[in-house]
Design a protein around this motif. Structure first.
Motif, PDB file in Angstrom:
ATOM      1  N   LEU A 119      16.570 -35.276   0.356  1.00 34.16           N
ATOM      2  CA  LEU A 119      15.614 -36.326   0.059  1.00 34.16           C
ATOM      3  C   LEU A 119      14.250 -35.833   0.524  1.00 34.16           C
ATOM      4  O   LEU A 119      14.136 -35.219   1.588  1.00 34.16           O
ATOM      5  CB  LEU A 119      15.941 -37.612   0.823  1.00 34.16           C
ATOM      6  CG  LEU A 119      17.341 -38.184   0.703  1.00 34.16           C
ATOM      7  CD1 LEU A 119      17.471 -39.419   1.590  1.00 34.16           C
ATOM      8  CD2 LEU A 119      17.671 -38.503  -0.726  1.00 34.16           C
ATOM      9  N   THR A 120      13.247 -36.098  -0.258  1.00 36.37           N
ATOM     10  CA  THR A 120      11.871 -35.837   0.180  1.00 36.37           C
ATOM     11  C   THR A 120      11.315 -37.169   0.662  1.00 36.37           C
ATOM     12  O   THR A 120      11.283 -38.146  -0.083  1.00 36.37           O
ATOM     13  CB  THR A 120      11.014 -35.265  -0.962  1.00 36.37           C
ATOM     14  OG1 THR A 120      11.620 -34.055  -1.422  1.00 36.37           O
ATOM     15  CG2 THR A 120       9.598 -34.985  -0.484  1.00 36.37           C
TER      16      THR A 120
ATOM     17  N   VAL B  82      12.727 -26.802   8.664  1.00 36.16           N
ATOM     18  CA  VAL B  82      11.549 -26.107   8.166  1.00 36.16           C
ATOM     19  C   VAL B  82      10.575 -27.051   7.464  1.00 36.16           C
ATOM     20  O   VAL B  82       9.373 -27.006   7.703  1.00 36.16           O
ATOM     21  CB  VAL B  82      11.964 -24.966   7.199  1.00 36.16           C
ATOM     22  CG1 VAL B  82      10.748 -24.289   6.599  1.00 36.16           C
ATOM     23  CG2 VAL B  82      12.849 -23.959   7.913  1.00 36.16           C
ATOM     24  N   ASP B  83      11.091 -27.924   6.609  1.00 39.95           N
ATOM     25  CA  ASP B  83      10.256 -28.838   5.820  1.00 39.95           C
ATOM     26  C   ASP B  83      10.205 -30.195   6.522  1.00 39.95           C
ATOM     27  O   ASP B  83      11.209 -30.899   6.610  1.00 39.95           O
ATOM     28  CB  ASP B  83      10.847 -28.975   4.416  1.00 39.95           C
ATOM     29  CG  ASP B  83      10.014 -29.827   3.481  1.00 39.95           C
ATOM     30  OD1 ASP B  83       9.164 -30.615   3.964  1.00 39.95           O
ATOM     31  OD2 ASP B  83      10.229 -29.730   2.265  1.00 39.95           O
ATOM     32  N   LEU B  84       9.040 -30.589   7.001  1.00 41.66           N
ATOM     33  CA  LEU B  84       8.890 -31.821   7.775  1.00 41.66           C
ATOM     34  C   LEU B  84       9.044 -33.096   6.946  1.00 41.66           C
ATOM     35  O   LEU B  84       9.111 -34.185   7.512  1.00 41.66           O
ATOM     36  CB  LEU B  84       7.530 -31.830   8.480  1.00 41.66           C
ATOM     37  CG  LEU B  84       7.324 -30.733   9.518  1.00 41.66           C
ATOM     38  CD1 LEU B  84       5.925 -30.826  10.114  1.00 41.66           C
ATOM     39  CD2 LEU B  84       8.386 -30.813  10.606  1.00 41.66           C
ATOM     40  N   ASN B  85       9.109 -32.976   5.630  1.00 41.59           N
ATOM     41  CA  ASN B  85       9.291 -34.136   4.760  1.00 41.59           C
ATOM     42  C   ASN B  85      10.682 -34.168   4.127  1.00 41.59           C
ATOM     43  O   ASN B  85      10.945 -35.006   3.276  1.00 41.59           O
ATOM     44  CB  ASN B  85       8.227 -34.158   3.655  1.00 41.59           C
ATOM     45  CG  ASN B  85       6.847 -34.329   4.225  1.00 41.59           C
ATOM     46  OD1 ASN B  85       6.656 -35.020   5.217  1.00 41.59           O
ATOM     47  ND2 ASN B  85       5.876 -33.682   3.621  1.00 41.59           N
TER      48      ASN B  85
ATOM     49  N   PHE C  20       7.026 -39.986   7.839  1.00 36.92           N
ATOM     50  CA  PHE C  20       8.040 -41.034   7.937  1.00 36.92           C
ATOM     51  C   PHE C  20       9.459 -40.487   8.109  1.00 36.92           C
ATOM     52  O   PHE C  20      10.421 -41.243   8.086  1.00 36.92           O
ATOM     53  CB  PHE C  20       7.991 -41.959   6.708  1.00 36.92           C
ATOM     54  CG  PHE C  20       6.810 -42.877   6.709  1.00 36.92           C
ATOM     55  CD1 PHE C  20       6.801 -44.022   7.483  1.00 36.92           C
ATOM     56  CD2 PHE C  20       5.683 -42.570   5.957  1.00 36.92           C
ATOM     57  CE1 PHE C  20       5.704 -44.866   7.495  1.00 36.92           C
ATOM     58  CE2 PHE C  20       4.581 -43.403   5.951  1.00 36.92           C
ATOM     59  CZ  PHE C  20       4.586 -44.553   6.722  1.00 36.92           C
ATOM     60  N   ARG C  21       9.609 -39.173   8.262  1.00 40.40           N
ATOM     61  CA  ARG C  21      10.954 -38.600   8.360  1.00 40.40           C
ATOM     62  C   ARG C  21      11.720 -39.151   9.561  1.00 40.40           C
ATOM     63  O   ARG C  21      12.873 -39.551   9.430  1.00 40.40           O
ATOM     64  CB  ARG C  21      10.901 -37.075   8.413  1.00 40.40           C
ATOM     65  CG  ARG C  21      12.311 -36.470   8.395  1.00 40.40           C
ATOM     66  CD  ARG C  21      12.285 -34.981   8.371  1.00 40.40           C
ATOM     67  NE  ARG C  21      11.861 -34.473   9.664  1.00 40.40           N
ATOM     68  CZ  ARG C  21      11.842 -33.193   9.977  1.00 40.40           C
ATOM     69  NH1 ARG C  21      12.182 -32.284   9.095  1.00 40.40           N
ATOM     70  NH2 ARG C  21      11.455 -32.814  11.171  1.00 40.40           N
ATOM     71  N   ASP C  22      11.108 -39.198  10.720  1.00 39.80           N
ATOM     72  CA  ASP C  22      11.808 -39.686  11.911  1.00 39.80           C
ATOM     73  C   ASP C  22      12.213 -41.147  11.744  1.00 39.80           C
ATOM     74  O   ASP C  22      13.304 -41.547  12.159  1.00 39.80           O
ATOM     75  CB  ASP C  22      10.948 -39.512  13.164  1.00 39.80           C
ATOM     76  CG  ASP C  22      10.787 -38.053  13.559  1.00 39.80           C
ATOM     77  OD1 ASP C  22      11.561 -37.208  13.074  1.00 39.80           O
ATOM     78  OD2 ASP C  22       9.870 -37.764  14.349  1.00 39.80           O
ATOM     79  N   GLU C  23      11.353 -41.943  11.130  1.00 36.12           N
ATOM     80  CA  GLU C  23      11.690 -43.347  10.882  1.00 36.12           C
ATOM     81  C   GLU C  23      12.879 -43.450   9.921  1.00 36.12           C
ATOM     82  O   GLU C  23      13.779 -44.262  10.132  1.00 36.12           O
ATOM     83  CB  GLU C  23      10.482 -44.082  10.299  1.00 36.12           C
ATOM     84  CG  GLU C  23      10.742 -45.552  10.051  1.00 36.12           C
ATOM     85  CD  GLU C  23       9.523 -46.298   9.517  1.00 36.12           C
ATOM     86  OE1 GLU C  23       9.739 -47.387   8.952  1.00 36.12           O
ATOM     87  OE2 GLU C  23       8.389 -45.805   9.671  1.00 36.12           O
TER      88      GLU C  23
END
Length: 91
Positions: free
Chosen positions: A9-10, A46-49, A15-18
């Motif tokens: 999922l992107t 690697v990808d923060l999103n 908002f990744r941590d949420e």
């Protein structure tokens, strides 16, 4: 037969941590389900999103039942795109 659900999922920026936190209840419910062999929602290193998804269910019926009864929250409003596939595995 087993069902594997896997992909990515992107998530909207920052908002990744949420999203991961909002996934916690679904993860716990799935892992406590006898028909679920594995269920993981994890941040990509690697990808923060990006969030990686992996699920393994004993039957299609079990997966469908879980999806119909899972926790309700607005976590999918944080998703920009889905690239998730289901695989039927003969074991």
């Amino acid at each position: 037969m087993s069902i594997i659900v896997a992909g990515k999922l992107t998530i909207k920026s920052n908002f990744r941590d949420e999203f991961i936190e909002k996934s916690r209840q679904a993860i716990l419910l799935a892992r406590n389900d006898d028909a679920c062999d594995d269920f993981s929602v994890s941040p990509d290193p690697v990808d923060l999103n990006r969030v990686n998804i992996f699920e393994k269910w004993k039957t299609r019926q079990a997966l469908d039942a879980f999806r119909e009864s899972g926790p309700e929250n607005d976590m999918f409003s944080l998703v920009e795109s889905f690239d998730v596939t289901e695989y039927d595995i003969n074991t």
